[in-house]
Write a protein that holds these residues in place. Structure first.
Motif, PDB file in Angstrom:
ATOM      1  N   ALA A 179      94.775  91.591   1.504  1.00  0.00           N
ATOM      2  CA  ALA A 179      94.871  92.321   2.773  1.00  0.00           C
ATOM      3  C   ALA A 179      95.097  91.393   3.963  1.00  0.00           C
ATOM      4  CB  ALA A 179      93.610  93.146   3.005  1.00  0.00           C
ATOM      5  N   VAL A 180      95.176  90.096   3.717  1.00  0.00           N
ATOM      6  CA  VAL A 180      95.309  89.147   4.823  1.00  0.00           C
ATOM      7  C   VAL A 180      96.618  89.401   5.570  1.00  0.00           C
ATOM      8  CG1 VAL A 180      96.478  87.291   3.541  1.00  0.00           C
ATOM      9  CG2 VAL A 180      94.945  86.733   5.418  1.00  0.00           C
ATOM     10  N   ASN A 181      96.570  89.268   6.904  1.00  0.00           N
ATOM     11  CA  ASN A 181      97.754  89.558   7.710  1.00  0.00           C
ATOM     12  C   ASN A 181      97.821  88.626   8.913  1.00  0.00           C
ATOM     13  OD1 ASN A 181      96.479  91.047  10.159  1.00  0.00           O
ATOM     14  ND2 ASN A 181      95.582  92.064   8.368  1.00  0.00           N
ATOM     15  N   VAL A 182      98.985  88.598   9.545  1.00  0.00           N
ATOM     16  CA  VAL A 182      99.248  87.669  10.645  1.00  0.00           C
ATOM     17  C   VAL A 182      98.298  87.911  11.811  1.00  0.00           C
ATOM     18  CG1 VAL A 182     100.978  86.915  12.321  1.00  0.00           C
ATOM     19  CG2 VAL A 182     101.668  87.436   9.978  1.00  0.00           C
ATOM     20  N   TYR A 183      98.091  89.172  12.153  1.00  0.00           N
ATOM     21  CA  TYR A 183      97.253  89.495  13.316  1.00  0.00           C
ATOM     22  C   TYR A 183      95.839  88.959  13.148  1.00  0.00           C
ATOM     23  CZ  TYR A 183      94.498  92.277  16.584  1.00  0.00           C
ATOM     24  OH  TYR A 183      93.626  92.677  17.562  1.00  0.00           O
ATOM     25  N   GLU A 184      95.228  89.186  12.007  1.00  0.00           N
ATOM     26  CA  GLU A 184      93.851  88.743  11.800  1.00  0.00           C
ATOM     27  C   GLU A 184      93.762  87.219  11.736  1.00  0.00           C
ATOM     28  OE1 GLU A 184      91.199  90.391  12.034  1.00  0.00           O
ATOM     29  OE2 GLU A 184      91.932  92.450  11.949  1.00  0.00           O
ATOM     30  N   ILE A 185      94.766  86.570  11.166  1.00  0.00           N
ATOM     31  CA  ILE A 185      94.759  85.099  11.109  1.00  0.00           C
ATOM     32  C   ILE A 185      94.799  84.514  12.521  1.00  0.00           C
ATOM     33  CG2 ILE A 185      96.075  83.058  10.405  1.00  0.00           C
ATOM     34  CD1 ILE A 185      96.986  84.661   7.946  1.00  0.00           C
ATOM     35  N   LEU A 186      95.688  85.045  13.359  1.00  0.00           N
ATOM     36  CA  LEU A 186      95.844  84.500  14.705  1.00  0.00           C
ATOM     37  C   LEU A 186      94.698  84.899  15.626  1.00  0.00           C
ATOM     38  CD1 LEU A 186      99.680  85.059  15.263  1.00  0.00           C
ATOM     39  CD2 LEU A 186      98.505  83.006  14.469  1.00  0.00           C
ATOM     40  N   ARG A 187      94.056  86.026  15.335  1.00  0.00           N
ATOM     41  CA  ARG A 187      92.975  86.518  16.200  1.00  0.00           C
ATOM     42  C   ARG A 187      91.709  85.669  16.078  1.00  0.00           C
ATOM     43  NH1 ARG A 187      89.013  90.703  16.324  1.00  0.00           N
ATOM     44  NH2 ARG A 187      89.155  91.047  14.079  1.00  0.00           N
ATOM     45  N   HIS A 188      91.569  84.960  14.974  1.00  0.00           N
ATOM     46  CA  HIS A 188      90.388  84.129  14.740  1.00  0.00           C
ATOM     47  C   HIS A 188      90.737  82.655  14.873  1.00  0.00           C
ATOM     48  CE1 HIS A 188      89.419  87.957  12.772  1.00  0.00           C
ATOM     49  NE2 HIS A 188      88.167  87.670  13.032  1.00  0.00           N
ATOM     50  N   GLU A 189      89.783  81.895  15.349  1.00  0.00           N
ATOM     51  CA  GLU A 189      90.022  80.454  15.540  1.00  0.00           C
ATOM     52  C   GLU A 189      90.160  79.734  14.215  1.00  0.00           C
ATOM     53  OE1 GLU A 189      87.964  76.540  17.680  1.00  0.00           O
ATOM     54  OE2 GLU A 189      86.983  78.503  17.766  1.00  0.00           O
ATOM     55  N   HIS A 190      89.294  80.058  13.270  1.00  0.00           N
ATOM     56  CA  HIS A 190      89.311  79.389  11.968  1.00  0.00           C
ATOM     57  C   HIS A 190      89.674  80.380  10.863  1.00  0.00           C
ATOM     58  CE1 HIS A 190      86.799  76.469  14.205  1.00  0.00           C
ATOM     59  NE2 HIS A 190      87.351  75.589  13.387  1.00  0.00           N
ATOM     60  N   LEU A 191      90.330  79.853   9.842  1.00  0.00           N
ATOM     61  CA  LEU A 191      90.626  80.618   8.632  1.00  0.00           C
ATOM     62  C   LEU A 191      89.871  79.966   7.484  1.00  0.00           C
ATOM     63  CD1 LEU A 191      92.205  82.709   6.952  1.00  0.00           C
ATOM     64  CD2 LEU A 191      94.090  81.052   6.825  1.00  0.00           C
ATOM     65  N   VAL A 192      89.016  80.748   6.832  1.00  0.00           N
ATOM     66  CA  VAL A 192      88.212  80.244   5.715  1.00  0.00           C
ATOM     67  C   VAL A 192      88.658  80.956   4.442  1.00  0.00           C
ATOM     68  CG1 VAL A 192      85.886  79.949   4.791  1.00  0.00           C
ATOM     69  CG2 VAL A 192      86.262  79.882   7.271  1.00  0.00           C
ATOM     70  N   LEU A 193      89.126  80.181   3.479  1.00  0.00           N
ATOM     71  CA  LEU A 193      89.551  80.718   2.189  1.00  0.00           C
ATOM     72  C   LEU A 193      88.667  80.158   1.093  1.00  0.00           C
ATOM     73  CD1 LEU A 193      93.408  80.115   2.540  1.00  0.00           C
ATOM     74  CD2 LEU A 193      92.289  82.318   2.704  1.00  0.00           C
ATOM     75  N   THR A 194      88.241  80.995   0.174  1.00  0.00           N
ATOM     76  CA  THR A 194      87.586  80.460  -1.016  1.00  0.00           C
ATOM     77  C   THR A 194      88.672  79.843  -1.907  1.00  0.00           C
ATOM     78  OG1 THR A 194      87.789  82.516  -2.250  1.00  0.00           O
ATOM     79  CG2 THR A 194      85.804  82.235  -0.903  1.00  0.00           C
ATOM     80  N   ARG A 195      88.240  79.014  -2.839  1.00  0.00           N
ATOM     81  CA  ARG A 195      89.215  78.377  -3.735  1.00  0.00           C
ATOM     82  C   ARG A 195      90.004  79.439  -4.509  1.00  0.00           C
ATOM     83  NH1 ARG A 195      89.318  73.118  -6.214  1.00  0.00           N
ATOM     84  NH2 ARG A 195      87.201  72.642  -5.519  1.00  0.00           N
ATOM     85  N   ASP A 196      89.310  80.493  -4.946  1.00  0.00           N
ATOM     86  CA  ASP A 196      89.985  81.569  -5.665  1.00  0.00           C
ATOM     87  C   ASP A 196      90.916  82.352  -4.734  1.00  0.00           C
ATOM     88  OD1 ASP A 196      88.701  80.911  -7.998  1.00  0.00           O
ATOM     89  OD2 ASP A 196      87.121  82.420  -7.769  1.00  0.00           O
ATOM     90  N   ALA A 197      90.547  82.472  -3.461  1.00  0.00           N
ATOM     91  CA  ALA A 197      91.391  83.183  -2.499  1.00  0.00           C
ATOM     92  C   ALA A 197      92.692  82.430  -2.252  1.00  0.00           C
ATOM     93  CB  ALA A 197      90.646  83.400  -1.192  1.00  0.00           C
TER      94      ALA A 197
END
Length: 206
Positions: A179-197
């Motif tokens: 469900a990840v999208n451009v708007y949510e990525i840019l709206r937050h300062e940091h992006l945290v992904l799990t290794r599986d993600a």
């Protein structure tokens, strides 16, 4: 391939991970990201605004005075737009604001957003996200250890415990990888992904 550090939930570095060049080392295109964000926000608009036009307001069926001889301007109805209580000219009507952005543009914008986080040092990879019970306090402590304030946390598959534990923390959003999208990525300062993600994002969007 870009390499980023992998951290555990205690904030300690436990290794490194190589990322796919296509997703995480793409050219950063602000113009494409802007276009996709506009499309995303436009699709969220309800578009239910409505005012009454001249044909919809109540009353005004008869001519208020005769056409000539009164010395006043001619009038056909007291519900014409220039009258108090009259209809609105060119007022808003229910409509959809959504517009389509080509799939290749959406994909390029997502690559740009992911790459911008890597370039800015704002991408953090977690070894795993273990949430055995619904408690906000351990999640808040983890974010403090990782020096995260406003963060989008992406997991390979949604965990109910994680979602319920994180939802009360201001500035933090939790979502599954598909469900990840451009708007949510840019709206937050940091992006945290799990290794599986990371693997899931590369599988779904590459």
């Amino acid at each position: 391939m870009p390499k980023v550090a992998v951290y555990n939930m205690d904030g300690a570095q436990v290794g490194e991970i190589e990322l796919d060049d296509r997703l995480f080392a793409a050219p950063v295109r602000p113009d494409l990201m802007h276009q996709v964000v506009l499309s995303y926000l436009a699709a969220r608009r309800a578009g239910t605004h409505k005012v009454k036009g001249r044909s919809e307001v109540r009353g005004g069926g008869r001519k208020p005075w005769r056409q000539k001889g009164t010395g006043r301007a001619r009038q056909g109805s007291i519900r014409a737009p220039q009258w108090k209580g009259g209809g609105v000219v060119f007022g808003p009507k229910p409509r959809s604001y959504a517009f389509r952005v080509p799939k290749k543009v959406r994909r390029a914008a997502l690559y740009s957003a992911l790459s911008s986080k890597v370039d800015g040092g704002k991408l953090i990879v977690l070894d795993e996200l273990r949430v055995p019970e619904i408690k906000t306090k351990p999640m808040a402590a983890m974010l403090r250890r990782l020096n995260l304030n406003k963060a989008l946390i992406v997991d390979a598959a949604p965990q109910e415990n994680a979602e319920l534990s994180l939802r009360n923390i201001p500035g933090v959003t939790y979502m599954p990888a598909n469900a990840v999208n451009v708007y949510e990525i840019l709206r937050h300062e940091h992006l945290v992904l799990t290794r599986d993600a990371v693997a899931k994002v590369q599988e779904v969007f590459a």
